[in-house]
Design a protein around this motif. Structure first.
Motif, PDB file in Angstrom:
ATOM      1  N   THR A  17       0.848  -1.182   0.000  1.00 58.36           N
ATOM      2  CA  THR A  17       0.000   0.000   0.000  1.00 58.36           C
ATOM      3  C   THR A  17       0.886   1.235   0.000  1.00 58.36           C
ATOM      4  OG1 THR A  17      -1.804  -1.093   1.189  1.00 58.36           O
ATOM      5  CG2 THR A  17      -1.755   1.311   1.249  1.00 58.36           C
ATOM      6  N   VAL A  19       0.794   5.287   0.339  1.00 63.54           N
ATOM      7  CA  VAL A  19       0.026   6.462   0.737  1.00 63.54           C
ATOM      8  C   VAL A  19       0.718   7.691   0.144  1.00 63.54           C
ATOM      9  CG1 VAL A  19      -0.919   7.804   2.648  1.00 63.54           C
ATOM     10  CG2 VAL A  19      -0.619   5.325   2.886  1.00 63.54           C
ATOM     11  N   ILE A  49      -3.564   5.046  -1.503  1.00 63.03           N
ATOM     12  CA  ILE A  49      -4.351   6.043  -0.789  1.00 63.03           C
ATOM     13  C   ILE A  49      -3.718   7.390  -1.092  1.00 63.03           C
ATOM     14  CG2 ILE A  49      -5.145   6.893   1.449  1.00 63.03           C
ATOM     15  CD1 ILE A  49      -4.806   4.043   2.529  1.00 63.03           C
ATOM     16  N   ALA A  88      -6.261   7.480   8.445  1.00 63.95           N
ATOM     17  CA  ALA A  88      -5.569   6.563   7.534  1.00 63.95           C
ATOM     18  C   ALA A  88      -4.494   5.781   8.270  1.00 63.95           C
ATOM     19  CB  ALA A  88      -4.961   7.343   6.369  1.00 63.95           C
ATOM     20  N   VAL A 101       4.663   5.530   2.970  1.00 62.26           N
ATOM     21  CA  VAL A 101       4.137   6.857   2.635  1.00 62.26           C
ATOM     22  C   VAL A 101       5.106   7.545   1.688  1.00 62.26           C
ATOM     23  CG1 VAL A 101       3.607   9.158   3.531  1.00 62.26           C
ATOM     24  CG2 VAL A 101       2.857   7.117   4.777  1.00 62.26           C
TER      25      VAL A 101
END
Length: 390
Positions: A17, A19, A49, A88, A101
């Motif tokens: 994932t 971000v 995201i 989040a 991130v």
């Protein structure tokens, strides 16, 4: 916001994932186009995201993402942005997701960093420097420095951008920096080429009046004033300026005051495909930029097979290392005037050959596929290593 979709909750699986933290959501945004959109289309097992500080643009913006991308627009203020970031981070902490991130802008990145510190949530953070640190306003330098100190790793879009970064930071954390040159989405470029009747990487604009084109924000950085001075010296030549920015009205007034209104056209902000069409409709791409990170507009014009004239600055020299025939000019009006006169005197075949050489340079060195090989390795390294400075 039209086209934005909510992703399946990240806790449902342990896919990688990413971000993405940005200042705003825009159809011309590099983080959205060259990162999120490209990776979501080519790496379907990833989840994304996107958290924006600014609100979503109006409907019809043209931004569309698949269901693997969750976009969280802000309200334009720090408090609401922090709330979304905390939510989040809580979701990621409670899931088995392999998350990282990626912050792209100093302001929103610094807000994220301070929120992460306050929440105690630890997740690896990559901060990207997209421009020349030495040219940032003082407040932006402070925010960028804070991001670089608090992030687990910092990437630079060019060696020029890395060289412009304070040596003290590099000495402090010598293993926390990488240079990953920008790239071009050749698939998107070629899809546009296929839609334009009679076009291809070797297409030269229909002759009539010799036309120049420049793509960039209307800021001091892009050298619009210098380009207008050049235009005064080459009568009969037209210029299309693609983009918007804080100095656009001043430049428009100067064009009117100097009697250039019939030779200079302003497009404003337009979709990427329209930008490509403008590039294809011109004879010569020009960029007298005073500084850059590694300019996407230049690389895209090269990918479209456009001949060009560029200012002699370090990022352009970096591109020239891969394409040695790329013409770079000093900030000298006579040199630019002579170069444009020379291009006007050349045959369409000669300009086309130069454009094809530019295309081959991009294919060999500056593709998004190549760029993202570097970022994928970096993301996986950070995820495996875990969070550091936070």
């Amino acid at each position: 916001m039209e086209g934005l979709q909510q992703a399946t909750p990240v806790s449902e699986n342990d896919r990688r994932t990413i971000v993405t933290i940005v200042n705003s959501l825009s159809p011309t945004s590099m983080p959205l186009n060259e990162f999120v959109a490209w990776r979501s289309g080519h790496l379907p097992d990833e989840r994304h995201i996107v958290i924006s500080l600014a609100p979503a643009p109006s409907k019809g913006s043209g931004i569309e993402f698949p269901a693997t991308v969750e976009v969280i627009p802000g309200a334009g203020d720090a408090a609401s942005f922090r709330r979304e970031v905390k939510a989040a981070l809580r979701r990621l902490a409670s899931s088995s997701s392999r998350a990282v991130v990626h912050a792209h802008h100093p302001r929103s990145g610094a807000l994220f960093q301070s929120t992460r510190l306050a929440s105690g949530r630890r997740i690896p953070v990559l901060f990207s420097v997209h421009n020349m640190f030495s040219r940032y306003p003082p407040a932006t330098r402070v925010l960028s420095s804070f991001n670089c100190l608090r992030s687990d790793h910092v990437s630079f879009v060019s060696h020029a951008a890395f060289d412009a970064f304070p040596a003290a930071f590099r000495r402090l954390r010598p293993t926390a920096f990488s240079v990953i040159p920008n790239g071009v989405d050749l698939e998107r470029v070629d899809a546009t080429l296929a839609k334009v009747s009679g076009s291809g990487p070797d297409r030269v604009a229909d002759r009539g009046r010799f036309e120049l084109v420049n793509v960039g924000k209307f800021t001091q950085q892009k050298g619009h004033d210098f380009m207008l001075e050049v235009l005064q010296r080459v009568p009969g030549v037209g210029l299309t300026l693609v983009g918007d920015g804080s100095q656009r009205r001043r430049i428009e007034k100067r064009v009117r005051d100097e009697g250039l209104a019939d030779r200079v056209r302003f497009t404003g902000l337009v979709p990427r495909e329209t930008v490509y069409a403008e590039l294809l409709a011109a004879d010569l791409f020009v960029s007298p930029a005073l500084w850059e990170g590694l300019p996407i507009a230049v690389l895209e014009a090269m990918a479209l097979g456009r001949p060009m004239l560029l200012s002699d600055i370090q990022p352009h020299r970096e591109i020239q290392l891969a394409g040695p025939d790329l013409p770079l000019l000093p900030f000298d009006l006579e040199a630019w005037t002579a170069a444009i006169d020379d291009c006007m005197a050349r045959s369409a075949e000669s300009l086309s050959a130069e454009g094809l050489a530019n295309r081959r340079t991009v294919e060999s060195t500056f593709t998004l596929a190549r760029m993202h090989e570097g970022y994928t390795d970096l993301y996986d390294m950070l995820i495996q290593r875990g969070s550091g400075p936070g």
